[in-house]
Motif scaffolding. Structure first.
Motif, PDB file in Angstrom:
ATOM      1  N   ASP A   1       2.341   6.470  -7.058  1.00  0.00           N
ATOM      2  CA  ASP A   1       0.994   7.288  -7.688  1.00  0.00           C
ATOM      3  C   ASP A   1       1.216   8.708  -6.995  1.00  0.00           C
ATOM      4  N   ARG A   2       2.394   8.827  -6.433  1.00  0.00           N
ATOM      5  CA  ARG A   2       2.182  10.251  -5.730  1.00  0.00           C
ATOM      6  C   ARG A   2       1.198  10.810  -4.754  1.00  0.00           C
ATOM      7  N   LEU A   3       0.741   9.824  -4.102  1.00  0.00           N
ATOM      8  CA  LEU A   3      -0.204  10.214  -3.508  1.00  0.00           C
ATOM      9  C   LEU A   3       0.149  10.767  -2.150  1.00  0.00           C
ATOM     10  N   ILE A   4       1.272  10.072  -1.769  1.00  0.00           N
ATOM     11  CA  ILE A   4       1.978  10.705  -0.664  1.00  0.00           C
ATOM     12  C   ILE A   4       3.382  11.169  -0.596  1.00  0.00           C
TER      13      ILE A   4
ATOM     14  N   GLY B   1       0.824  -1.371  -0.070  1.00  0.00           N
ATOM     15  CA  GLY B   1      -0.017   0.082  -0.116  1.00  0.00           C
ATOM     16  C   GLY B   1       0.854   1.464  -0.010  1.00  0.00           C
ATOM     17  N   GLN B   2       1.761   1.264   0.866  1.00  0.00           N
ATOM     18  CA  GLN B   2       2.614   2.529   0.978  1.00  0.00           C
ATOM     19  C   GLN B   2       3.479   2.704  -0.424  1.00  0.00           C
ATOM     20  N   ILE B   3       3.912   1.579  -0.845  1.00  0.00           N
ATOM     21  CA  ILE B   3       4.927   1.857  -2.363  1.00  0.00           C
ATOM     22  C   ILE B   3       4.050   2.110  -3.368  1.00  0.00           C
ATOM     23  N   GLU B   4       2.836   1.538  -3.523  1.00  0.00           N
ATOM     24  CA  GLU B   4       1.893   2.039  -4.616  1.00  0.00           C
ATOM     25  C   GLU B   4       1.504   3.188  -4.361  1.00  0.00           C
TER      26      GLU B   4
END
Length: 361
Positions: free
Chosen positions: A166-169, A159-162
Motif C-alpha cells: 500500500d506504499r505506506l512505508i 502487516g509489513q508486506i501489506e
C-alpha cells in the motif's frame, strides 16, 4: 436365522446350570441303582414281598430328590447371579468407560475394590485412560502452542508486506532485516518441529561415530563467545577431553540449544559455567547460570514441548519452548539422561551420554 446374543452373565449361568444338571443326572442314576439294591437286600432280610413297596420307595426318593434339587438350583442360581454380577461389575464399567473414551471423554476411571485378576485389568485400564488423557492434553497444547508461535511472525510479515504494497512505508535496510528475521524465526520453528518428529517416529538413524565432546563444546562456544561478551556474562569453562560414540550432528544440536538457553536466561553481568567430567560408564555435561532460578512448580516440566515458565511468551525473554524438549529427545535417543536443579540465584541443567567401557578413561 440369526441367533440372539447371549451376554457373559448368561453364558456363565448356562455353564453352571449345565454342570449342575450333569451332576443331578448322575446322582439320579446312582440313587436309583443303589437305592434299589439296598431295598432288595432289606426285603430279603425281612422276608417281605418287594414289588409294591419298591415302587412306593422309589417314588418317595425321587419326589424328595426333585424337591431338594429344585430348592438347591434356585438358591445356587440366585447366589451365582449375585456373585457373577459383582464379579462382572468392573467389566461392565470398563465397557461403558471404553465407549466414553472413544468419544473423547477421559474424566472417569474404573472403581476397583477387589484384589483379583479383574482388579489388575481395572488398574491397567485406568493407566491406559490416564495415558490417553495425557496424550490428548499434549496434543491440544501442541496445536495451541504451534498456532501461537506461528501467528506472531506471520502477522508481522503480513502487516509489513501489506504496508509495502500500500506504499505506506518505504523499503529500507531495517525493514528488509526485520522481514528476514521473522522468516528465520519461522524456519527455526519448523526445523525444530521436524527434528522432533523425526526422533519421535524413529525415522532418523543415529550415526555411531567417535568424537571428542570437549572439542565440540569448544567449537560452539568460540562461535557464541561474542554474545556472552555482549551481555557481559562472566563465563567459566571446566572441560577435559572425553571421547564419546554418538551422532555428532545431533549432540551439537544439544549443546547449541543448551548454550542458547544459557544466553537467554543469564542476566546481564551475570555468571555462567560449563563443566564436563567423567562418571562411571558415562560423561556428564553441566551448564550453570546465575539468575532468579526456576520455580518448583515449573521445574518438573521444563523439558516438555512448548513449556515455558515465563507464561507471557515474550520474544525478548524466551523462545518457543522447544529447545529443551529437543535436548531431551536427542539425549534419550542415545541412551543418556537429562535433568535440572534450581534454587534462587542459580540454575543447573545437565545431560549425560553413555560411554563404552573401552572408551572410558
Amino acid at each position: 436365522m440369526r441367533l440372539p446374543r447371549i451376554g457373559l452373565l448368561g453364558k456363565l449361568i448356562a455353564i453352571h446350570l449345565l454342570g449342575g444338571g450333569m451332576v443331578i443326572l448322575l446322582a439320579w442314576q446312582v440313587i436309583g441303582y443303589f437305592g434299589a439294591y439296598y431295598f432288595m437286600r432289606l426285603m430279603d432280610t425281612y422276608g417281605i414281598e418287594p414289588e409294591a413297596l419298591h415302587a412306593t420307595f422309589l417314588r418317595a426318593i425321587y419326589r424328595s430328590l426333585l424337591i431338594t434339587i429344585g430348592l438347591g438350583i434356585g438358591m445356587v442360581t440366585i447366589l451365582k447371579v449375585f456373585i457373577t454380577r459383582k464379579m462382572m461389575a468392573p467389566l461392565t464399567q470398563m465397557n461403558i468407560l471404553a465407549r466414553k473414551l472413544a468419544k473423547g471423554d477421559y474424566s472417569e476411571r474404573v472403581h476397583v475394590v477387589t484384589q483379583d485378576e479383574i482388579a489388575e485389568l481395572g488398574h491397567a485400564f485406568n493407566q491406559m485412560a490416564d495415558s490417553l488423557a495425557s496424550i490428548e492434553s499434549m496434543r491440544r497444547n501442541l496445536v495451541a502452542n504451534v498456532a501461537h508461535e506461528l501467528r506472531t511472525p506471520l502477522n508481522n510479515l503480513r502487516g509489513q508486506i501489506e504496508a509495502l504494497q500500500d506504499r505506506l512505508i518505504i523499503p529500507s535496510p531495517e525493514m528488509i532485516n526485520s522481514l528476514h528475521e521473522e522468516t528465520l524465526r519461522l524456519v527455526r520453528l519448523v526445523d525444530s518441529l521436524y527434528r522432533l518428529s523425526q526422533i519421535d517416529a524413529g525415522t532418523r538413524v543415529l550415526d555411531d561415530e567417535e568424537f571428542n565432546l570437549q572439542e565440540l563444546i569448544f567449537s560452539i562456544l568460540l562461535r557464541e563467545r561474542p554474545r556472552f561478551d555482549e551481555k557481559k556474562i562472566a563465563l567459566k569453562i571446566n572441560l577435559f577431553p572425553h571421547p564419546v560414540h554418538a551422532d555428532s550432528a545431533l549432540i551439537a544440536q544439544v549443546v547449541q540449544n543448551l548454550i542458547e538457553n544459557l544466553l537467554r536466561y543469564t542476566p546481564e553481568r551475570g555468571e555462567a559455567r560449563i563443566d564436563l567430567f567423567g562418571e562411571p560408564s558415562s560423561v556428564k555435561c553441566v551448564l550453570t547460570n546465575s539468575g532468579p532460578g526456576i520455580t518448583p512448580e515449573d521445574l518438573p516440566y521444563i523439558f516438555e514441548r512448548f513449556y515455558r515458565g515465563e507464561k507471557s511468551r515474550s520474544r525478548q525473554t524466551g523462545g518457543a519452548g522447544i529447545g529443551l524438549a529437543i535436548v531431551k529427545q536427542i539425549v534419550e535417543a542415545h541412551g543418556g539422561a537429562v535433568g535440572a536443579e534450581s534454587r534462587p540465584g542459580q540454575t543447573e541443567i545437565w545431560f549425560t551420554l553413555p560411554v563404552p567401557p573401552s572408551s572410558y578413561q
